[in-house]
Scaffold this active site. Structure first.
Site, PDB file in Angstrom:
ATOM      1  N   ASP A 188      32.211-142.244 -61.396  1.00 11.24           N
ATOM      2  CA  ASP A 188      30.836-141.733 -61.249  1.00 11.24           C
ATOM      3  C   ASP A 188      30.703-140.710 -60.113  1.00 11.24           C
ATOM      4  O   ASP A 188      29.723-139.970 -60.081  1.00 11.24           O
ATOM      5  CB  ASP A 188      29.871-142.897 -60.968  1.00 11.24           C
ATOM      6  CG  ASP A 188      29.916-143.962 -62.053  1.00 11.24           C
ATOM      7  OD1 ASP A 188      30.283-143.634 -63.192  1.00 11.24           O
ATOM      8  OD2 ASP A 188      29.585-145.128 -61.751  1.00 11.24           O
ATOM      9  N   GLU A 201      23.858-141.462 -68.801  1.00 11.01           N
ATOM     10  CA  GLU A 201      23.318-142.768 -69.221  1.00 11.01           C
ATOM     11  C   GLU A 201      22.127-143.218 -68.371  1.00 11.01           C
ATOM     12  O   GLU A 201      21.294-143.998 -68.825  1.00 11.01           O
ATOM     13  CB  GLU A 201      24.409-143.842 -69.181  1.00 11.01           C
ATOM     14  CG  GLU A 201      25.006-144.060 -67.789  1.00 11.01           C
ATOM     15  CD  GLU A 201      26.118-145.101 -67.749  1.00 11.01           C
ATOM     16  OE1 GLU A 201      26.408-145.710 -68.791  1.00 11.01           O
ATOM     17  OE2 GLU A 201      26.683-145.296 -66.664  1.00 11.01           O
TER      18      GLU A 201
HETATM   19  O1  F6P Z   1      30.892-147.319 -62.515  1.00 12.50           O
HETATM   20  C1  F6P Z   1      31.731-146.922 -63.543  1.00 12.50           C
HETATM   21  C2  F6P Z   1      31.094-147.175 -64.886  1.00 12.50           C
HETATM   22  O2  F6P Z   1      31.984-146.700 -65.878  1.00 12.50           O
HETATM   23  C3  F6P Z   1      29.699-146.590 -65.065  1.00 12.50           C
HETATM   24  O3  F6P Z   1      29.710-145.223 -65.316  1.00 12.50           O
HETATM   25  C4  F6P Z   1      29.177-147.445 -66.189  1.00 12.50           C
HETATM   26  O4  F6P Z   1      27.761-147.523 -66.177  1.00 12.50           O
HETATM   27  C5  F6P Z   1      29.774-148.787 -65.895  1.00 12.50           C
HETATM   28  O5  F6P Z   1      30.921-148.573 -65.098  1.00 12.50           O
HETATM   29  C6  F6P Z   1      30.176-149.560 -67.132  1.00 12.50           C
HETATM   30  O6  F6P Z   1      30.574-150.819 -66.725  1.00 12.50           O
HETATM   31  P1  F6P Z   1      31.387-151.840 -67.632  1.00 12.50           P
HETATM   32  O7  F6P Z   1      32.806-151.367 -67.685  1.00 12.50           O
HETATM   33  O8  F6P Z   1      31.228-153.122 -66.916  1.00 12.50           O
HETATM   34  O9  F6P Z   1      30.757-151.814 -68.999  1.00 12.50           O
END
Ligand code: F6P
Length: 341
Positions: A128, A222
Site C-alpha cells: 500500500d 478499494e
Molecule cells: O495491506 C495490504 C493489503 O493487500 C491491502 O491493500 C488490502 O486491503 C488488504 O491487505 C487485504 O488483506 P487480506 O490479505 O487479509 O485480504
C-alpha cells in the site's frame, strides 16, 4: 546474538529478499544465529520457532510470498498489551532480539514490544506504500507493475467491445497503487480515498473519453468513496479487527452504466497484486532493508525501523513510523487529473 525474524500481516513481494539480506549479512559479518517465527505473531504465541541457517535463504530474493508464512493474529493473548506469553517464548529459545517485518499493524505491535523492554527492530513492508517515515515500502513497485499490466490488458478487450472498463485495486485507505498504475496506464479517471469526487464528475470523464472514440478506463482504489457517501466496508474483519475493504469497483461500474448507458465491466485485481515474483526494484530495496536491519540490531538501535529517505537507508523511531498514514498529497492527484476524461 540469537535473533528471531518474524513477518506478520499480509504477505508482500520482497519479504524473502529481506530475510535473505538479514541472514546472509548477519552470518557473514556478525556471526549471529538466526531462527524464524512461523506464521506471524501466531508463532510467538504457539511456539512455532524454526532454525534459520544461511542455507535456508539461498536464492530467495526472487521468490514471492514468505518462507516463514504469515497471519493477521494478535500476540496479546490476554488482551491489552500483555507481552507475558511472548517473553516466555523468547526466553525459552534464548532469543536476544526480534526483527519484525510488517505494515502499520505489525510495527505498532513492535513499538508496544519495545515499550515493554523487548529488543526489537522494524522493517517496513506493504504494497500500500502508506507508512510514514519511509519514502517507499518494498512490494509497492511490484503491485503497481501487476496492476499496470492488467489495466493494459483490460484496455484491449474494452476497446474491442467499446466498453467502459473499471479496475479496482488495493491500497486500504490510501490511493498510491491506484494513482501510479492509473498514470502508467493512461486511465481516463483515477479515484482515490484522499479525493472524494461526485458521480456526475466520474460520468463526465467517462463520457468525454467515449465521445472521442476511446474505451473509458477507470481505476478505483478499494478505499474510495463518492463525495458525501459512507465507505463501503465488509462486515468481515481481519485478525487485527480491521474491516476488509472492496466492492467499490462494482458500484462504480453499475453507476456508470445506469447513468450514461455505456456498457461497463468491473475487474477487481485483489490478491493478484501481492502474488508472484518481486520486481527488481523491490528485490533491491528489500535486500537493502534486510542488511540495514541487521546493522541496526548489531548496534542495539532498539525501537527503530529502517527506512528509505531519498536514496539512503536510515533508521527512524518506530513511533514516528506508526504515527500517521502517508496519504497521496492533493497536488499529486491534481497533476494526474489534468489528463482525465
Ligand atoms: O495491506 C495490504 C493489503 O493487500 C491491502 O491493500 C488490502 O486491503 C488488504 O491487505 C487485504 O488483506 P487480506 O490479505 O487479509 O485480504
Amino acid at each position: 546474538m540469537k535473533i528471531a525474524l518474524l513477518n506478520a500481516g499480509g504477505d508482500c513481494p520482497g519479504l524473502n529478499a529481506v530475510i535473505r539480506g538479514v541472514v546472509l549479512k548477519g552470518d557473514r559479518i556478525y556471526e549471529h544465529e538466526f531462527v524464524g517465527v512461523r506464521d506471524g505473531f501466531r508463532g510467538l504465541v504457539d511456539d512455532l520457532i524454526v532454525p534459520l541457517p544461511r542455507q535456508k535463504v539461498r536464492g530467495l530474493s526472487r521468490v514471492g510470498g514468505t518462507i516463514l508464512g504469515t497471519s493477521r493474529v494478535s500476540p496479546f493473548v490476554h488482551g491489552g498489551q500483555d507481552t507475558t506469553r511472548v517473553r516466555e517464548i523468547l526466553d525459552q529459545h534464548e532469543i536476544d532480539a526480534l526483527i519484525a517485518i510488517g505494515g502499520e499493524g505489525t510495527l505498532t505491535v513492535a513499538r508496544m514490544f519495545h515499550d515493554d523492554g523487548i529488543h526489537v527492530v522494524g522493517v517496513p513492508k506493504t504494497i500500500d506504500n502508506d507508512l510514514s517515515a519511509t519514502d517507499r515500502t518494498f512490494g509497492f513497485d511490484t503491485a503497481v507493475s501487476i496492476a499496470t499490466e492488467s489495466i493494459d490488458r483490460l484496455r484491449t478487450t474494452g476497446e474491442a467491445h467499446g466498453r467502459c472498463m473499471v479496475v479496482e485495486v488495493m491500497g486500504r485507505h490510501v490511493g498510491w497503487i491506484a494513482l501510479h498504475a492509473g498514470i502508467a496506464s493512461g486511465a481516463h479517471a483515477i479515484l482515490i480515498p484522499e479525493v472524494p469526487v461526485t458521480r456526475e464528475q466520474v460520468c463526465s470523464w467517462v463520457q468525454q473519453a467515449k465521445d472521442r472514440g476511446r474505451a473509458p478506463t477507470v481505476v478505483v482504489a478499494e478505499g474510495f468513496t463518492f463525495a458525501g457517501d459512507d465507505q463501503v466496508e465488509s462486515d468481515r474483519v481481519d485478525g487485527f479487527g480491521r474491516p476488509l475493504l472492496g466492492g467499490i469497483g462494482e458500484q462504480v461500474t453499475r453507476m456508470v452504466e445506469e447513468r450514461t448507458g455505456i456498457e461497463a465491466r468491473n475487474t477487481t485485481l485483489g490478491h493478484l497484486q501481492r502474488g508472484g515474483v518481486p520486481s527488481s526494484y523491490d528485490r533491491v530495496l528489500a535486500t537493502r532493508f534486510g542488511t540495514a536491519a541487521i546493522d541496526a540490531v548489531s548496534n542495539s538501535l532498539w525501537g527503530t525501523m529502517v527506512a528509505l529517505h531519498g536514496i539512503d537507508i536510515v533508521n527512524v523511531n518506530l513511533s514516528d513510523a506508526t504515527s500517521h498514514l502517508k496519504c497521496v498529497p492533493r497536488d499529486q492527484w491534481d497533476e494526474a487529473a489534468i489528463l482525465f476524461g
